[in-house]
Scaffold this active site. Sequence first.
Site, PDB file in Angstrom:
ATOM      1  N   CYS A   1       0.827  -1.209   0.000  1.00 34.97           N
ATOM      2  CA  CYS A   1       0.000   0.000   0.000  1.00 34.97           C
ATOM      3  C   CYS A   1       0.865   1.264   0.000  1.00 34.97           C
ATOM      4  CB  CYS A   1      -0.921  -0.039   1.230  1.00 34.97           C
ATOM      5  SG  CYS A   1      -1.755   1.522   1.597  1.00 34.97           S
TER       6      CYS A   1
ATOM      7  N   CYS B   1       0.182   3.722   2.840  1.00 39.11           N
ATOM      8  CA  CYS B   1       0.676   3.144   4.098  1.00 39.11           C
ATOM      9  C   CYS B   1       2.168   3.429   4.252  1.00 39.11           C
ATOM     10  CB  CYS B   1       0.435   1.636   4.126  1.00 39.11           C
ATOM     11  SG  CYS B   1      -1.297   1.131   4.014  1.00 39.11           S
TER      12      CYS B   1
END
Length: 268
Positions: free
Chosen positions: A190, A193
């Site tokens: 991600c 993230c």
Amino acid sequence: MIDDDSQQQQQQRQDLRFMSIREIKDELKEMGISFSDCFDKDSLIERLEDARNGNLSSAFKVASPSKDDNSNPSRSSNSTTTTTARNSTGSAFNREATAADLRTKTVRQLRTLCAESNIRWANLIEKEELVQALVQYQEECLKFSRSGKIMPGKVALIDDDTLTKELTTRAASSLDSTAPLLLDVFATWCGPCKMMSPFLEDAAAQLGDKVRVAKIDSDQYPEWASQLNVRSLPTIIVFDGKTGKELERVEGALSKDQLVQLAMKHVA
């Protein structure tokens, strides 16, 4: 023959790297090997490799779980150093028992534990110095978090068992912090993230002992992602420090200041 053994060991380690963390843990559990002191995949791989090759002492073997243990999914069947740290009443830190448990490990294993705990061990020459540094670290951990694996000012990468312990409601004691838990549910692939990761570390450093800060990999523990109803990544959730109940959540990456503000709203 030595070359053949070396190639075989390299092939075995390569095969282990293709296993998931859960698969490694499951095999260790079946073998009755403790892995509570393994905090990342590399240390789990090393433990399983040693177990397969018969290079582990009896100190790493745990008793078979009882029926009562199996009936409670939140209770780990592995003997842990942090469990040893509590006495029979669960209300005090047992420095002697913890030190004795650590002394069964090799210097290499102690140094690995120090490195994983962000303890500077370069100037710790004697084995006993490593043991005492880890004892002090674990005592501080147990005062701050229920699992003993979250340190003030640090972001802890936790597993499913640790999250269960952190969210378990229990009677207050001198060992249990009432600091809220700020949890980052993320994935390694991600982008947002990854972008938020250094902000989370900076936020944890500023929050200090006011908030427990942790992150859990949604791919490694999809059952938790489902249980928490995570629909996008990253998802940041704040849990009450006493009851373990969810207080607030935000979907999407946040800045350091936003993370601090989110957490501090729930600090008593």
